[in-house]
Write a protein that holds these residues in place. Structure first.
Motif, PDB file in Angstrom:
ATOM      1  N   VAL A 155       0.791  -1.247   0.028  1.00 23.28           N
ATOM      2  CA  VAL A 155       0.044   0.100   0.086  1.00 23.28           C
ATOM      3  C   VAL A 155       0.964   1.278   0.021  1.00 23.28           C
ATOM      4  O   VAL A 155       0.699   2.111  -0.635  1.00 23.28           O
ATOM      5  CB  VAL A 155      -0.881   0.004   1.283  1.00 23.28           C
ATOM      6  N   ARG A 186       2.663   2.294  -3.255  1.00 28.20           N
ATOM      7  CA  ARG A 186       1.501   2.103  -4.235  1.00 28.20           C
ATOM      8  C   ARG A 186       1.161   1.176  -5.084  1.00 28.20           C
ATOM      9  O   ARG A 186       0.929   1.293  -6.454  1.00 28.20           O
ATOM     10  CB  ARG A 186       1.685   3.494  -5.043  1.00 28.20           C
ATOM     11  N   HIS A 187       1.590   0.037  -4.706  1.00 26.46           N
ATOM     12  CA  HIS A 187       1.515  -1.256  -5.785  1.00 26.46           C
ATOM     13  C   HIS A 187      -0.030  -1.659  -5.514  1.00 26.46           C
ATOM     14  O   HIS A 187      -0.626  -2.071  -6.356  1.00 26.46           O
ATOM     15  CB  HIS A 187       2.545  -2.156  -5.522  1.00 26.46           C
ATOM     16  N   LEU A 188      -0.569  -1.543  -4.295  1.00 26.48           N
ATOM     17  CA  LEU A 188      -1.818  -1.887  -4.155  1.00 26.48           C
ATOM     18  C   LEU A 188      -2.649  -0.644  -3.478  1.00 26.48           C
ATOM     19  O   LEU A 188      -2.281   0.209  -2.864  1.00 26.48           O
ATOM     20  CB  LEU A 188      -2.050  -2.870  -2.932  1.00 26.48           C
ATOM     21  N   SER A 189      -3.885  -0.822  -3.751  1.00 26.07           N
ATOM     22  CA  SER A 189      -4.699   0.364  -3.213  1.00 26.07           C
ATOM     23  C   SER A 189      -5.275  -0.350  -1.744  1.00 26.07           C
ATOM     24  O   SER A 189      -5.020  -1.493  -1.673  1.00 26.07           O
ATOM     25  CB  SER A 189      -5.969   0.724  -4.131  1.00 26.07           C
ATOM     26  N   VAL A 190      -5.919   0.827  -1.021  1.00 26.25           N
ATOM     27  CA  VAL A 190      -6.377   0.188   0.194  1.00 26.25           C
ATOM     28  C   VAL A 190      -7.323  -0.820   0.081  1.00 26.25           C
ATOM     29  O   VAL A 190      -7.326  -1.789   0.968  1.00 26.25           O
ATOM     30  CB  VAL A 190      -6.871   1.365   0.978  1.00 26.25           C
ATOM     31  N   GLN A 191      -8.101  -0.971  -0.697  1.00 25.81           N
ATOM     32  CA  GLN A 191      -9.264  -1.786  -0.829  1.00 25.81           C
ATOM     33  C   GLN A 191      -8.608  -3.062  -1.248  1.00 25.81           C
ATOM     34  O   GLN A 191      -9.083  -4.020  -0.355  1.00 25.81           O
ATOM     35  CB  GLN A 191     -10.199  -1.467  -1.991  1.00 25.81           C
ATOM     36  N   GLU A 192      -7.696  -3.110  -1.976  1.00 25.96           N
ATOM     37  CA  GLU A 192      -7.156  -4.434  -2.529  1.00 25.96           C
ATOM     38  C   GLU A 192      -6.388  -5.142  -1.309  1.00 25.96           C
ATOM     39  O   GLU A 192      -6.416  -6.382  -1.168  1.00 25.96           O
ATOM     40  CB  GLU A 192      -6.073  -4.160  -3.668  1.00 25.96           C
ATOM     41  N   ARG A 223     -10.889  -0.848   6.492  1.00 25.91           N
ATOM     42  CA  ARG A 223     -10.648  -0.271   5.376  1.00 25.91           C
ATOM     43  C   ARG A 223     -10.219   1.450   5.967  1.00 25.91           C
ATOM     44  O   ARG A 223      -9.263   1.907   5.558  1.00 25.91           O
ATOM     45  CB  ARG A 223     -11.713   0.000   4.538  1.00 25.91           C
ATOM     46  N   ALA A 226      -7.002   2.968   5.444  1.00 25.43           N
ATOM     47  CA  ALA A 226      -6.556   4.175   4.715  1.00 25.43           C
ATOM     48  C   ALA A 226      -5.858   5.416   5.401  1.00 25.43           C
ATOM     49  O   ALA A 226      -5.011   5.965   4.882  1.00 25.43           O
ATOM     50  CB  ALA A 226      -8.085   4.530   4.139  1.00 25.43           C
ATOM     51  N   ALA A 227      -6.412   5.421   6.625  1.00 26.87           N
ATOM     52  CA  ALA A 227      -5.783   6.693   7.663  1.00 26.87           C
ATOM     53  C   ALA A 227      -4.369   6.446   7.796  1.00 26.87           C
ATOM     54  O   ALA A 227      -3.792   7.435   7.642  1.00 26.87           O
ATOM     55  CB  ALA A 227      -6.579   6.537   8.960  1.00 26.87           C
ATOM     56  N   ALA A 279      -2.424   4.787   5.993  1.00 28.28           N
ATOM     57  CA  ALA A 279      -1.511   5.064   4.602  1.00 28.28           C
ATOM     58  C   ALA A 279      -1.398   6.513   4.206  1.00 28.28           C
ATOM     59  O   ALA A 279      -0.323   6.991   3.839  1.00 28.28           O
ATOM     60  CB  ALA A 279      -2.380   3.976   3.370  1.00 28.28           C
ATOM     61  N   LEU A 280      -2.450   7.139   4.541  1.00 30.61           N
ATOM     62  CA  LEU A 280      -2.504   8.614   4.099  1.00 30.61           C
ATOM     63  C   LEU A 280      -1.629   9.388   5.123  1.00 30.61           C
ATOM     64  O   LEU A 280      -0.898  10.322   4.864  1.00 30.61           O
ATOM     65  CB  LEU A 280      -3.686   9.035   4.461  1.00 30.61           C
ATOM     66  N   HIS A 325       1.928   8.965   4.018  1.00 28.83           N
ATOM     67  CA  HIS A 325       2.087   9.552   2.814  1.00 28.83           C
ATOM     68  C   HIS A 325       2.174  11.112   2.951  1.00 28.83           C
ATOM     69  O   HIS A 325       3.280  11.906   2.763  1.00 28.83           O
ATOM     70  CB  HIS A 325       0.883   9.543   2.012  1.00 28.83           C
ATOM     71  N   GLU A 338       5.986  13.137   2.843  1.00 29.10           N
ATOM     72  CA  GLU A 338       6.023  13.779   1.325  1.00 29.10           C
ATOM     73  C   GLU A 338       6.112  15.205   1.349  1.00 29.10           C
ATOM     74  O   GLU A 338       5.596  15.927   0.420  1.00 29.10           O
ATOM     75  CB  GLU A 338       4.965  13.214   0.475  1.00 29.10           C
TER      76      GLU A 338
END
Lengths: 285, 110
Positions: free
Chosen positions: A219, A222-228, A259, A263-264, A266-267, A270, A274
């Motif tokens: 995740v 960026r190879h996978l999305s959160v859902q995947e 999820r 997502a939280a 991963a974000l 990021h 960044e």
């Protein structure tokens, strides 16, 4: 006589009791600030805004008051995007504050307060522990359909990470799991060390949610999305759902929570790693 | 890896979620301006922005996922959990059963 003795005893007993318990009591009070998930406070503010304070750090304001962490520190985040995301979470609360829906705020609080007083090395060690029991490394031998499913879904991710970081992980049908070589652990230790404290907090959070370093790095890279990633993490459950049907208040409830948390996290990684890119973009405009 | 949805549909999704949070005046909120700004900025097609653009694309999709999942989770939570103990009728109804309303149900004859 007996009564006075009892009184005396209870008096001193209490004093001793209090003194002995005091440090724990204090810790409990601190802990009670963190146990806000069970209690719901009223929404005590109207407007939520952000402002830039000293050292370019961003703050969140509720009406005129500055937001603070449960530990009592001023709530500051390194960039605007994070501040806006946190402010949106506070603004999304209706009548009562539901802290269990404010994942980014929680992560920021954890990074700022560091309630368990851990340093980077301890966090990296804790994260690397998940490599030995990584979700995608454990395969079942039956039923056949699930074996196929795991092979088809997990193998590509495993191959991807082995190529991406040039390591060997492998999978196992054994309860002891695969033998992870030391070189692999060293590579990941080095890689995790390149993250700053905030990113590492987020990354460890994602890893503990997905119970997998492989999927988490998928995740983050960026190879996978959160859902995947969530789907792959819950692969066996999804298989059972397909066979026996879905129960909304258990399966869907869990999935959405997982999820949201992933997502939280991963974000959070990021946004806290960044920030330099964002600055550069602003300058060029 | 499956391809992500287009930036436009992600942008629309985020705005829809913001609208669910803020109501009709969602265009005045902080996040609206920031999100629109970022989507406009990252529209650049020069090779130089390539990495940043993919980054932003993935991050925006994660943010959409965060907003959607949090909302759905809260809906399910308020529907099924967090209301304290249920009464026997409700519990029975949850698994598709009904309690006998009148004496004379099962076991009454004895």
């Amino acid at each position: 006589m007996f009564r006075t003795l009892a009184k005396l005893h209870s008096h001193f007993g209490n004093a001793f009791y209090l003194r002995k318990v005091c440090p724990i009591y204090r810790r409990c009070r601190f802990a009670s600030k963190y146990s806000t998930t069970t209690t719901e406070r009223k929404r005590f503010y109207q407007d939520v805004s952000i402002s830039q304070g000293e050292g370019g750090m961003f703050e969140v304001n509720l009406d005129q008051r500055k937001l603070k962490t449960p530990g009592g520190k001023l709530f500051t985040v390194p960039n605007e995007a994070m501040a806006i995301a946190v402010a949106t979470e506070w603004d999304a609360q209706r009548d009562t504050l539901k802290f269990y829906t404010m994942h980014l705020t929680t992560l920021c609080n954890t990074a700022l307060d560091n309630p368990t007083q851990r340093n980077k090395d301890q966090m990296i060690n804790a994260a690397l522990k998940f490599l030995e029991t990584d979700t995608v490394c454990y395969r079942v031998e039956e039923p056949l359909a699930l074996v196929e499913l795991q092979k088809n879904e997990w193998d590509p991710v495993l191959h991807w990470i082995e190529n991406r970081y040039d390591v060997t992980i492998g999978s196992s049908y054994n309860i002891l799991g695969p033998e992870i070589p030391d070189a692999t652990k060293d590579t990941f230790r080095q890689h995790l060390n390149s993250y700053n404290f905030w990113s590492l907090t987020g990354l460890e959070y994602v890893i503990t949610q997905l119970k997998s370093i492989v999927l988490s790095l998928g995740v983050i890279d960026r190879h996978l999305s959160v859902q995947e990633a969530v789907l792959l993490s819950r692969l066996e459950e999804e298989y059972q759902i397909r066979r026996w049907g879905s129960v909304e208040w258990a399966h869907d409830y869990d999935m959405y929570e997982l999820r949201a948390r992933t997502a939280a996290g991963a974000l959070f990684v990021h946004l806290s790693s960044e920030s330099s890119t964002v600055k550069r973009k602003l300058l060029q405009d | 890896m499956a391809a992500l949805p287009s930036p436009l549909s992600i942008c629309r999704g985020i705005l829809k979620e913001l609208r669910a949070i803020h109501g009709a005046s969602y265009r005045r909120c902080l996040a609206y301006n920031y999100v629109m700004d970022q989507f406009r900025k990252n529209k650049v097609t020069g090779a130089r922005y390539c990495r940043a653009q993919q980054d932003a694309h993935h991050a925006s999709y994660s943010y959409l996922c965060l907003l959607q999942s949090t909302r759905n989770h809260q809906v399910l939570h308020s529907l099924y959990h967090g209301k304290g103990e249920r009464c026997p009728e409700e519990v029975a109804g949850l698994v598709g059963l009904r309690l006998p309303t009148q004496p004379g149900g099962k076991g009454w004859e004895k």
